[in-house]
Design an enzyme around this catalytic site. Structure first.
Site, mmCIF file in Angstrom:
data_model
loop_
_atom_site.group_PDB
_atom_site.id
_atom_site.type_symbol
_atom_site.label_atom_id
_atom_site.label_comp_id
_atom_site.label_asym_id
_atom_site.label_seq_id
_atom_site.Cartn_x
_atom_site.Cartn_y
_atom_site.Cartn_z
ATOM 1 N N PRO A 14 34.801 47.002 35.478
ATOM 2 C CA PRO A 14 35.410 47.341 36.390
ATOM 3 C C PRO A 14 36.173 46.098 37.101
ATOM 4 C CG PRO A 14 33.277 48.414 36.464
ATOM 5 C CD PRO A 14 33.372 47.212 35.238
ATOM 6 N N ASP A 72 40.185 39.327 26.591
ATOM 7 C CA ASP A 72 38.821 38.702 26.046
ATOM 8 C C ASP A 72 38.810 37.228 26.756
ATOM 9 O OD1 ASP A 72 36.726 39.439 24.413
ATOM 10 O OD2 ASP A 72 36.847 37.442 23.678
ATOM 11 N N SER A 73 37.726 37.128 27.500
ATOM 12 C CA SER A 73 37.589 35.862 28.271
ATOM 13 C C SER A 73 36.190 35.615 28.490
ATOM 14 C CB SER A 73 38.029 36.154 29.787
ATOM 15 O OG SER A 73 37.618 37.339 30.365
ATOM 16 N N PHE A 154 32.462 38.950 39.994
ATOM 17 C CA PHE A 154 31.590 39.636 38.894
ATOM 18 C C PHE A 154 31.180 38.295 37.977
ATOM 19 C CE2 PHE A 154 35.792 40.059 37.455
ATOM 20 C CZ PHE A 154 36.032 39.841 35.920
ATOM 21 N N GLY A 155 30.477 38.778 36.878
ATOM 22 C CA GLY A 155 30.012 37.811 35.873
ATOM 23 C C GLY A 155 29.492 36.441 36.490
ATOM 24 N N ASP A 157 30.922 34.261 38.275
ATOM 25 C CA ASP A 157 31.901 33.885 39.416
ATOM 26 C C ASP A 157 30.834 33.245 40.562
ATOM 27 O OD1 ASP A 157 34.017 35.036 38.116
ATOM 28 O OD2 ASP A 157 34.343 36.622 39.795
ATOM 29 N N LYS A 177 41.392 34.273 44.402
ATOM 30 C CA LYS A 177 40.934 34.023 42.947
ATOM 31 C C LYS A 177 42.329 34.215 41.922
ATOM 32 C CE LYS A 177 37.796 35.701 39.437
ATOM 33 N NZ LYS A 177 36.786 36.730 38.954
ATOM 34 N N HIS A 182 41.707 31.814 35.559
ATOM 35 C CA HIS A 182 42.226 31.794 33.997
ATOM 36 C C HIS A 182 43.001 32.994 33.882
ATOM 37 C CE1 HIS A 182 38.091 33.611 34.662
ATOM 38 N NE2 HIS A 182 38.374 34.024 33.476
#
Length: 207
Positions: A14, A72-73, A154-155, A157, A177, A182
């Protein structure tokens, strides 16, 4: 620019969907998601972000008959040899963002100062049903903090501190952000390529 062109976003994350929709808004594309299709996605077995993004985008484009955009990151910590890298979303076998953050902090507990430098990398691949595919990349340098800061994003961050901004990604709103991230940089490269319509295929294609 192909306003109204239907494009399938190949991520179920999401947070990524939100950032991709925000970043692609100027193109006026009609953005669909995996929730609009009954697809069983292939396993991400590539050794690089580019390989994984191409795998996802090409598969969805062929399965749906529509252009597909894959993201993809991941995070690369230099002192850990580039970990978690392509395994960012499943690092250490942990199930949630919070658990992965805790695991990363455990892996880095002996690292100080310059040793905590890292970067985020994003690769976007736009694939068409006829097999043509294009890649757009972005990266940002930062530092992994010793404790999370911020409630957004998220992730990883909350752990990724951007010196230029003086805050973590989790302390930024979507717009801020996007200026530093990236993914924001990769999206701007795509927007630039499509500002006057699709780029010449002989220039934009993936080798």
């Amino acid at each position: 620019m192909l306003r109204g062109m239907k494009v399938v976003l190949t991520t179920g994350n999401p947070g990524k969907v939100r950032e991709l929709k925000e970043g692609l808004a100027p193109l006026g594309w009609t953005l669909l998601t995996l929730a609009d299709f009954a697809l069983r996605m292939p396993k991400e077995e590539g050794a690089t972000f580019l390989e994984n993004a191409l795998l996802k985008a090409a598969y969805v484009a062929k399965a749906t008959g529509l252009p597909a955009l894959a993201d993809d990151s991941g995070l690369e910590v230099y002192a850990l040899g580039g970990e978690p890298g392509v395994y960012s979303a499943r690092y250490g076998g942990r199930a949630t963002d919070r658990e992965r953050n805790v695991y990363l902090l455990e892996r880095m507990r002996h690292l100080k100062g310059e040793e905590r430098k890292a970067r985020f990398v994003a690769v976007l691949v736009l694939a068409y049903p006829d097999g043509h595919a294009e890649a757009y990349e972005g990266s940002v340098e930062g530092v992994i903090l010793e404790a999370p800061r911020g409630e957004g994003g998220f992730g990883y961050d909350p752990l990724f501190y951007v010196p230029e901004a003086g805050k973590t990604f989790a302390e930024m709103g979507l717009e801020e952000k996007a200026r530093y991230s990236h993914r924001g940089k990769a999206l701007r490269a795509l927007l630039e390529a499509y500002k006057d319509g699709p780029p010449p295929r002989e220039v934009s294609k993936l080798e």
